[in-house]
Design a protein around this motif. Structure first.
Motif, mmCIF file in Angstrom:
data_model
loop_
_atom_site.group_PDB
_atom_site.id
_atom_site.type_symbol
_atom_site.label_atom_id
_atom_site.label_comp_id
_atom_site.label_asym_id
_atom_site.label_seq_id
_atom_site.Cartn_x
_atom_site.Cartn_y
_atom_site.Cartn_z
ATOM 1 N N PRO A 8 0.830 -1.211 0.000
ATOM 2 C CA PRO A 8 0.000 0.000 0.000
ATOM 3 C C PRO A 8 0.858 1.252 0.000
ATOM 4 C CG PRO A 8 -0.020 -1.033 2.157
ATOM 5 C CD PRO A 8 0.668 -1.993 1.235
ATOM 6 N N TYR A 9 0.352 2.302 -0.630
ATOM 7 C CA TYR A 9 1.025 3.591 -0.572
ATOM 8 C C TYR A 9 1.021 4.112 0.866
ATOM 9 C CZ TYR A 9 0.519 3.917 -5.696
ATOM 10 O OH TYR A 9 0.583 3.692 -7.038
ATOM 11 N N VAL A 10 2.055 4.806 1.239
ATOM 12 C CA VAL A 10 2.178 5.561 2.492
ATOM 13 C C VAL A 10 2.382 4.655 3.704
ATOM 14 C CG1 VAL A 10 1.185 7.285 4.050
ATOM 15 C CG2 VAL A 10 0.814 7.484 1.572
ATOM 16 N N TYR A 11 1.407 3.772 3.988
ATOM 17 C CA TYR A 11 1.507 2.981 5.211
ATOM 18 C C TYR A 11 2.338 1.736 4.970
ATOM 19 C CZ TYR A 11 0.246 0.463 9.441
ATOM 20 O OH TYR A 11 0.298 -0.208 10.637
ATOM 21 N N SER A 12 3.345 1.543 5.798
ATOM 22 C CA SER A 12 4.121 0.307 5.767
ATOM 23 C C SER A 12 4.328 -0.142 7.200
ATOM 24 C CB SER A 12 5.458 0.514 5.060
ATOM 25 O OG SER A 12 6.229 1.503 5.718
ATOM 26 N N SER A 13 4.333 -1.452 7.411
ATOM 27 C CA SER A 13 4.398 -1.948 8.774
ATOM 28 C C SER A 13 5.114 -3.283 8.803
ATOM 29 C CB SER A 13 2.973 -2.058 9.341
ATOM 30 O OG SER A 13 2.996 -2.499 10.673
ATOM 31 N N ASP A 14 4.668 -4.182 9.678
ATOM 32 C CA ASP A 14 5.356 -5.453 9.855
ATOM 33 C C ASP A 14 4.818 -6.494 8.874
ATOM 34 O OD1 ASP A 14 2.883 -6.194 10.901
ATOM 35 O OD2 ASP A 14 3.563 -6.069 12.984
ATOM 36 N N TRP A 15 5.452 -7.659 8.914
ATOM 37 C CA TRP A 15 5.124 -8.732 7.992
ATOM 38 C C TRP A 15 3.660 -9.169 8.141
ATOM 39 C CZ3 TRP A 15 5.065 -11.202 3.834
ATOM 40 C CH2 TRP A 15 4.790 -12.573 3.717
ATOM 41 N N ARG A 16 3.129 -9.208 9.338
ATOM 42 C CA ARG A 16 1.747 -9.637 9.547
ATOM 43 C C ARG A 16 0.780 -8.763 8.758
ATOM 44 N NH1 ARG A 16 -2.616 -8.509 13.210
ATOM 45 N NH2 ARG A 16 -1.401 -6.765 14.046
ATOM 46 N N GLU A 17 0.962 -7.447 8.827
ATOM 47 C CA GLU A 17 0.046 -6.538 8.134
ATOM 48 C C GLU A 17 0.286 -6.539 6.631
ATOM 49 O OE1 GLU A 17 -1.376 -3.238 11.309
ATOM 50 O OE2 GLU A 17 0.547 -2.824 10.330
ATOM 51 N N MET A 18 1.551 -6.559 6.232
ATOM 52 C CA MET A 18 1.824 -6.562 4.797
ATOM 53 C C MET A 18 1.357 -7.854 4.147
ATOM 54 S SD MET A 18 2.967 -3.630 3.940
ATOM 55 C CE MET A 18 1.781 -3.040 5.162
ATOM 56 N N LYS A 19 1.510 -8.968 4.856
ATOM 57 C CA LYS A 19 1.036 -10.241 4.313
ATOM 58 C C LYS A 19 -0.483 -10.230 4.164
ATOM 59 C CE LYS A 19 1.229 -15.257 4.860
ATOM 60 N NZ LYS A 19 -0.213 -15.499 4.656
ATOM 61 N N ILE B 237 8.598 -14.313 0.682
ATOM 62 C CA ILE B 237 8.109 -14.499 -0.685
ATOM 63 C C ILE B 237 7.850 -15.977 -0.952
ATOM 64 C CG2 ILE B 237 8.694 -14.250 -3.122
ATOM 65 C CD1 ILE B 237 10.324 -11.756 -2.317
ATOM 66 N N VAL B 238 8.733 -16.831 -0.474
ATOM 67 C CA VAL B 238 8.542 -18.275 -0.627
ATOM 68 C C VAL B 238 7.251 -18.711 0.069
ATOM 69 C CG1 VAL B 238 9.458 -20.544 0.014
ATOM 70 C CG2 VAL B 238 10.989 -18.802 -0.936
ATOM 71 N N GLN B 239 6.982 -18.167 1.243
ATOM 72 C CA GLN B 239 5.737 -18.495 1.953
ATOM 73 C C GLN B 239 4.520 -18.072 1.137
ATOM 74 O OE1 GLN B 239 5.421 -16.944 5.972
ATOM 75 N NE2 GLN B 239 3.250 -17.464 6.126
ATOM 76 N N LEU B 240 4.545 -16.857 0.593
ATOM 77 C CA LEU B 240 3.424 -16.388 -0.222
ATOM 78 C C LEU B 240 3.228 -17.273 -1.449
ATOM 79 C CD1 LEU B 240 4.049 -12.535 -0.083
ATOM 80 C CD2 LEU B 240 2.071 -13.736 0.880
ATOM 81 N N ALA B 241 4.323 -17.639 -2.095
ATOM 82 C CA ALA B 241 4.231 -18.477 -3.293
ATOM 83 C C ALA B 241 3.651 -19.844 -2.964
ATOM 84 C CB ALA B 241 5.610 -18.620 -3.936
#
Length: 306
Positions: free
Chosen positions: A107-118, A150-154
């Motif tokens: 997302p634009y502007v907001y960046s946070s930890d792996w839990r939220e980005m995932k 990335i491997v987890q997402l894939a």
């Protein structure tokens, strides 16, 4: 297994008319010009495409123009928004418009930890059945998708079929190459790491200066893929002063300026960006003019045929 993202894919710039509206006539012509040079698809609405300055309807109009212009060739828009809801809506609308893939950004502007980005990318990747490229650009977006993430997402998303790696660390390419599931392709995302990325195992390039030099971009990629490193090194040496324009703060202004200098585009940008200052223009013009004065002859036959 089908390969969706192999080859050169321009991160196409968004052209503007003098009144600030999108120039759809030139957008159509520009996309066809790059496809005719051997590109494999078009990536609109990304960082270089000034996607964050376009409203939703403008984005859909850009996609409609490109889908119609390319007549079946892949249109793979950047999908980003201030909100997860907005990104999901754009992804679904892009599929409805006829796009053949998506490039998913944080997302634009907001960046946070792996839990939220995932949670964000899970929602966007799952919004359609289209093949997806995950865009990792920690410099621009302050979100770094690590190789193990990335491997987890894939592993969790069958339609995650590519990674645009723009960390500028070629070690990321080699790390990912050895761990990603079969069928997930790696694409170089910064112009001045192309040869190194291909040597590390990348099979695609989402490129910037291709907007001004499509034939040279395709040939550089193909020479690198073919292992013809002496020829690739000569072309790369010529190209690098301009390719490095892709990795600085004003990369959008610079690449659009190069387009204007070679007679294929306009330097107009949308605020908050402003066009280059007089001194920036002088320096950039000197770089481009030197390159044009020493422009190499390209192969007249297919790279793989020699």
């Amino acid at each position: 297994m089908t390969k969706y993202f192999e080859g050169v894919f321009p991160a196409i710039t968004t052209p503007f008319n003098t009144d600030g509206s999108v120039d759809h006539g030139f957008l159509r012509e520009h996309a066809k010009w790059m496809m005719d040079a051997g590109c494999k698809g078009i990536v609109p609405l990304g960082s270089l495409g000034e996607g964050n300055t376009l409203d939703h309807d403008e984005k859909l109009a850009v996609l409609a123009t490109l889908v119609d212009a390319l007549n079946g060739a892949p249109v793979i828009p950047g999908i980003a928004s201030l909100s997860t809801h907005g990104a999901v809506a754009l992804a679904r609308d892009a599929q409805a418009a006829g796009c053949q893939g998506l490039m998913v950004l944080p997302p634009y502007v907001y960046s946070s930890d792996w839990r939220e980005m995932k949670a964000h990318v899970d929602a966007v990747i799952s919004a359609t059945e289209l093949p997806v490229i995950l865009y990792n650009n920690p410099v621009a977006y302050r979100t770094d998708f690590l190789p193990e993430q990335i491997v987890q997402l894939a592993g969790e998303h069958a339609n995650l079929r590519g990674v645009k790696e723009s960390s500028a660390d070629v070690r990321r390419v080699t790390a990912l190459k050895g761990t990603l599931p079969q069928g997930v392709e790696l694409l170089v995302g910064v112009d001045d790491a192309l040869v190194e990325g291909v040597q590390g195992g990348a099979t695609g390039w989402i490129a910037g200066l291709v907007n001004a030099f499509p034939a040279e971009s395709v040939e550089l990629f193909e020479l690198s893929r073919a292992g013809r490193m002496e020829e690739a090194a000569k072309l790369y040496h010529w190209f690098l002063p301009m390719l490095r324009m892709d990795t600085v703060l004003k990369f959008v202004q610079l690449i659009k300026f190069v387009q204007e200098e070679v007679g294929h585009g306009s330097s107009r940008v949308r605020a908050p960006r402003l066009e280059l200052t007089a001194e920036e223009t002088r320096v950039a013009r000197a770089t481009v003019q030197e390159a044009l004065a020493n422009r190499p002859a390209l192969a007249t036959t297919a790279v793989g045929a020699k």
